[in-house]
Write a protein that holds these residues in place. Structure first.
Motif, PDB file in Angstrom:
ATOM      1  N   ILE A 187     -21.160 -19.278 -17.299  1.00 27.03           N
ATOM      2  CA  ILE A 187     -20.293 -19.684 -16.190  1.00 27.03           C
ATOM      3  C   ILE A 187     -19.497 -20.967 -16.442  1.00 27.03           C
ATOM      4  N   TYR A 195     -14.468 -22.694 -17.398  1.00 27.19           N
ATOM      5  CA  TYR A 195     -13.913 -23.801 -16.622  1.00 27.19           C
ATOM      6  C   TYR A 195     -13.761 -25.066 -17.458  1.00 27.19           C
ATOM      7  N   TRP A 206     -17.418 -25.749  -7.210  1.00 23.62           N
ATOM      8  CA  TRP A 206     -17.502 -24.314  -6.958  1.00 23.62           C
ATOM      9  C   TRP A 206     -17.006 -23.992  -5.558  1.00 23.62           C
ATOM     10  N   ASN A 256     -18.677 -16.079  -5.781  1.00 29.02           N
ATOM     11  CA  ASN A 256     -19.324 -16.276  -7.083  1.00 29.02           C
ATOM     12  C   ASN A 256     -20.480 -15.294  -7.204  1.00 29.02           C
ATOM     13  N   THR A 285     -14.072 -15.155 -14.844  1.00 28.36           N
ATOM     14  CA  THR A 285     -15.082 -14.096 -14.906  1.00 28.36           C
ATOM     15  C   THR A 285     -16.333 -14.632 -15.576  1.00 28.36           C
ATOM     16  N   SER A 286     -17.466 -14.473 -14.906  1.00 33.14           N
ATOM     17  CA  SER A 286     -18.744 -14.846 -15.508  1.00 33.14           C
ATOM     18  C   SER A 286     -19.293 -13.632 -16.253  1.00 33.14           C
ATOM     19  N   TYR A 345     -30.367 -18.618 -14.316  1.00 34.17           N
ATOM     20  CA  TYR A 345     -30.394 -19.182 -12.961  1.00 34.17           C
ATOM     21  C   TYR A 345     -31.788 -19.659 -12.554  1.00 34.17           C
ATOM     22  N   MET A 404     -15.980 -15.254 -10.442  1.00 32.57           N
ATOM     23  CA  MET A 404     -16.390 -16.578  -9.996  1.00 32.57           C
ATOM     24  C   MET A 404     -15.139 -17.378  -9.655  1.00 32.57           C
TER      25      MET A 404
END
Length: 275
Positions: free
Chosen positions: A26, A30, A146, A152, A208-209, A221, A263
């Motif tokens: 993720i 960015y 975010w 997301n 795009t994740s 996560y 996302m």
């Protein structure tokens, strides 16, 4: 350990899982976006806040000239240690530092950058005031946050899966912190509290994740964020059970092969006052 303290802890096994799984899934897209924006502004002295394991640091080190000063800071020494181990294309300075009490003189930098870190600052107005203090007049503060968790997919799906596993006390870290600071009005208010009087520019960036499989996303996560401490506190088997449960939720949603989901984040750019 209180909830607020637990939310900021990136230690133990977290930095390694974060760097190897979360970053490519993720954060890397960015970092590329932010790196391009920073390079286009041609700063000469850059301070990075909440550098984590260095994904943005590596981007800007590879894009900015060798004589541009880059100082990368983070509150968590284990994250900085992992960033240093990963290395950069050319030397940067690494400093453990609290964004709300920066150990730098006034007007030391012409840019302050932060990727997905401001959400973790307990007093955001104070952190912005520190960023303004160390910026030269007219210098640039750039950061991203975010958007709402609904935009997301992976974070939304993990949160939903964990709510089903722990219905009496659903883990809410993802909603409260990473995806809890997206309202433009609140961000503008905190910027004003920090002394940024110019209008901030907000841009929404959709990416795009991606993950190679459901197990990677679930492990990232559950075990590579401060969710881990919450889950470990729920019993000796809770972390492994939660990871397995989230993996199955991902399999149901995306299948057994590579995963991809939308996302969305906001990039905020604002200039420090000139007087």
């Amino acid at each position: 350990m209180g909830m607020q303290q637990q939310d900021k802890v990136f230690a133990g096994a977290i930095p390694e899982v974060y760097e190897t799984l979360m970053v490519p899934m993720i954060f890397a897209p960015y970092a590329a976006d932010m790196g391009g924006r920073i390079a286009a502004l041609r700063p000469r002295r850059v301070l990075e806040l909440a550098a984590g394991t260095g994904v943005l640091t590596r981007e800007i080190a590879g894009r900015l000239p060798a004589d541009t000063l880059i100082v990368a800071t983070d509150l968590n020494a284990p994250m900085l240690a992992r960033a240093q181990a990963a290395g950069t294309a050319r030397p940067v300075q690494w400093r453990e530092a609290d964004a709300m009490a920066l150990p730098f003189p006034d007007a030391s930098f012409d840019m302050v950058a932060c990727q997905f870190g401001v959400m973790f600052f307990p007093d955001k107005g104070k952190a912005f005031a520190e960023a303004r203090r160390v910026l030269v007049p007219g210098g640039t503060l750039i950061f991203n946050v975010w958007d709402r968790i609904e935009f997301n997919a992976f974070a939304r799906d993990v949160t939903g899966a964990l709510a089903g596993l722990f219905p009496d006390a659903p883990p809410d870290f993802m909603v409260r912190i990473p995806h809890g600071y997206h309202r433009q009005a609140a961000i503008e208010q905190d910027l004003r509290l920090g002394g940024f009087t110019a209008g901030a520019v907000f841009e929404t960036v959709t990416e795009t994740s991606r993950a190679a499989c459901a197990r990677i996303a679930a492990t990232a996560y559950c075990q590579g964020t401060p969710l881990r401490a919450d889950l470990e506190g729920r019993g000796p088997d809770a972390l492994s059970c939660a990871t397995d449960h989230c993996e199955q939720a991902f399999v149901q949603a995306y299948g057994t092969g590579p995963m991809a989901g939308p996302m969305q984040a906001h990039v905020v750019t604002v200039a420090a006052p000139t007087t």
